[in-house]
Scaffold this active site. Structure first.
Site, short mmCIF file in Angstrom:
data_model
loop_
_atom_site.label_atom_id
_atom_site.label_comp_id
_atom_site.label_asym_id
_atom_site.label_seq_id
_atom_site.Cartn_x
_atom_site.Cartn_y
_atom_site.Cartn_z
N ASP A 86 1.42 -4.98 1.41
CA ASP A 86 1.33 -3.67 2.08
C ASP A 86 2.61 -2.89 1.79
OD1 ASP A 86 0.99 -1.50 3.74
OD2 ASP A 86 0.84 -2.65 5.62
N LYS B 152 -7.33 1.00 12.10
CA LYS B 152 -6.57 0.86 13.35
C LYS B 152 -7.20 1.89 14.28
CE LYS B 152 -2.33 -0.54 11.06
NZ LYS B 152 -1.00 -0.11 10.59
N LYS C 187 4.96 -7.44 3.33
CA LYS C 187 5.36 -6.05 3.13
C LYS C 187 6.13 -5.97 1.82
CE LYS C 187 3.95 -4.25 7.06
NZ LYS C 187 3.07 -3.09 7.15
N SER D 79 1.00 -10.65 9.26
CA SER D 79 1.71 -9.65 8.47
C SER D 79 3.21 -9.96 8.56
CB SER D 79 1.41 -8.26 9.06
OG SER D 79 2.24 -7.28 8.47
N LYS E 55 -0.19 -11.54 4.65
CA LYS E 55 0.15 -10.22 4.12
C LYS E 55 1.66 -10.12 4.10
CE LYS E 55 0.02 -5.70 6.46
NZ LYS E 55 -0.86 -4.77 7.18
O1 OSB Z 1 1.27 -0.98 8.08
O2 OSB Z 1 -0.02 -2.36 8.97
C1 OSB Z 1 1.03 -1.74 9.00
C2 OSB Z 1 3.14 -2.81 12.02
C3 OSB Z 1 3.66 -1.59 12.41
C4 OSB Z 1 3.36 -0.46 11.67
C5 OSB Z 1 2.53 -0.56 10.55
C6 OSB Z 1 1.99 -1.76 10.16
C7 OSB Z 1 2.33 -2.92 10.89
C8 OSB Z 1 1.89 -4.27 10.53
C9 OSB Z 1 1.89 -5.31 11.62
O3 OSB Z 1 1.63 -4.62 9.40
C10 OSB Z 1 0.54 -5.78 12.01
C11 OSB Z 1 0.56 -6.54 13.32
O4 OSB Z 1 0.45 -5.91 14.39
O5 OSB Z 1 0.67 -7.76 13.27
MG MG Z 2 -0.38 -1.07 6.74
#
Ligand code: OSB
Ligand code: MG
Length: 363
Positions: free
Chosen positions: A188, A262, A163, A135, A161
């Site tokens: 995301d 999660k 953001k 991510s 992924k």
């Molecule tokens: O939205 O998935 C999310 C990290 C912190 C808060 C929200 C998100 C995330 C990530 C990171 O996308 C995922 C990871 O731990 O590598």
């Molecule tokens: Mg997310």
């Protein structure tokens, strides 16, 4: 299982790189590590709530307060037969899923140690290794993002992924697709949009994205269902799914076609297992998300991602990507095929939790 002691450690961990999402930047992660003890055994958990209530309504301080004032005293008066019974013990507490989860996780680990079983075995996970995705946060410019994608692909991460947020969306995806037309790619939004922005998602349809994660508000199942009617790309809910009941409503209303589970967001491993059962009945695809966990939360997530319904690449990357210090050993490494092995050769979390390191980084 009579829990004799419940300890909380307030640990500070510096991320290697700032992680920017539509709701803010994280550079230093404060983490509540939980430890429960019984008959000379230990179990550890990790609270994923952040400093501010931006991802969810919970914060590290709200979790500490709920644990200290309610969960701990109740737990000390109870003799649990199985970690599954914890859910009933705390059902009177509305919400506060992350506070519940970090204690439940520690109890699962403790139970594993007392019965000489790995968490994977306790929950019925079946895979030896799980596909790892990465991510990538919002960057200063597209060149930096494309360079980071290139490095992740060299390591064989199985999906990328990125953001997104308003003004860092369609153009950015187009530039990535110009360079990498066929990589498994998803976005995301962390709730950065409203239904009136639907043209942005209609424009994203032509880029063959695996899914769009949490485009709209966390309480807004109805508008997600409306958006899904307008686009071909599957919507994947994250923030909106706080329980198996949320999952059922979202699936039945076609507001989501994939769920990012999660375990901490839904209140723990027991609730995660209920979502797993629901997904099995509906042949519905899941994957395990991340919250920038240390090795403690990561070990738990690996066991969860090894369940049969977790069929898509997970936000579980190698330990090295996140922090320079570690609370567990061995740390998690990426295999050459872009998978991470599930730690199932030792009881509980399957790794050694380093109490000296926890104490060293505690404030
Ligand atoms: O939205 O998935 C999310 C990290 C912190 C808060 C929200 C998100 C995330 C990530 C990171 O996308 C995922 C990871 O731990 O590598
Ligand atoms: Mg997310």
């Amino acid at each position: 299982m009579k829990i004799e002691a419940i300890k909380l450690y307030h640990v500070k961990m510096e991320l290697r790189n700032p992680f920017r999402t539509s709701f803010g930047v994280t550079q230093e992660r404060e983490i509540l590590v939980t430890r429960v003890q019984s008959e000379g055994y230990d179990g550890y958990g990790e609270c994923v709530a952040e400093k501010g209530p931006w991802y969810s309504g919970e914060t590290i301080d709200s979790c500490q307060s709920i644990i200290t004032n309610f969960i701990s005293p109740w737990l000390k008066e109870t003799d649990l037969d199985h970690p599954r019974d914890f859910k009933k013990l705390v059902q009177q507490i509305k919400g506060n899923q992350m506070a519940k989860a970090c204690i439940e996780d520690a109890i699962w680990g403790l139970y594993g140690h007392m019965n000489n079983k790995s968490l994977q075995e306790l929950i019925g996970g079946t895979k030896e290794s799980i596909p790892s995705g990465i991510s990538l946060g919002i960057q200063q410019n597209t060149d930096i993002l494309i360079e980071k994608i290139g490095k992740a692909l060299e390591k064989n991460y199985q999906r990328i992924k990125i953001k997104i947020e308003p003004n860092w969306d369609v153009e950015i995806v187009k530039k990535i697709r110009d360079v990498y037309p066929n990589i498994p790619l998803m976005v995301d939004a962390n709730s950065a949009y409203r239904l009136k922005d639907k043209d942005i998602f209609i424009s994203l349809d032509r880029f063959n994205l695996m899914m769009i994660e949490q485009p709209l508000q966390y309480y807004d199942i109805l508008d997600h269902a409306k958006l899904q009617k307008e686009i071909a790309t599957p919507i994947c809910l994250d923030e909106s799914i706080k329980s198996v009941d949320d999952a059922r409503v979202a699936i039945e209303s076609d507001a989501t076609r994939i769920i990012n589970v999660k375990p901490a967001r839904v209140g723990g491993i027991t609730e995660t297992l209920h979502i797993h059962e629901l997904a099995k009945e509906n042949s519905f695809p899941l994957w395990c998300g991340g919250m920038l966990e240390t090795g403690i939360g990561r070990a738990k997530n690996l066991a969860v991602a090894s369940l049969s319904t977790f069929t898509l690449p997970n936000d579980i990357s190698e330990s090295e990507r996140y922090y320079t210090n570690y609370l567990v050993d061995p740390i998690f490494e990426l295999n050459s095929d872009g998978t991470i092995s599930v730690p199932n050769k030792q009881p509980g979390l399957g790794i050694n939790v380093n109490l000296d390191a926890i104490e060293k980084y505690s404030k």
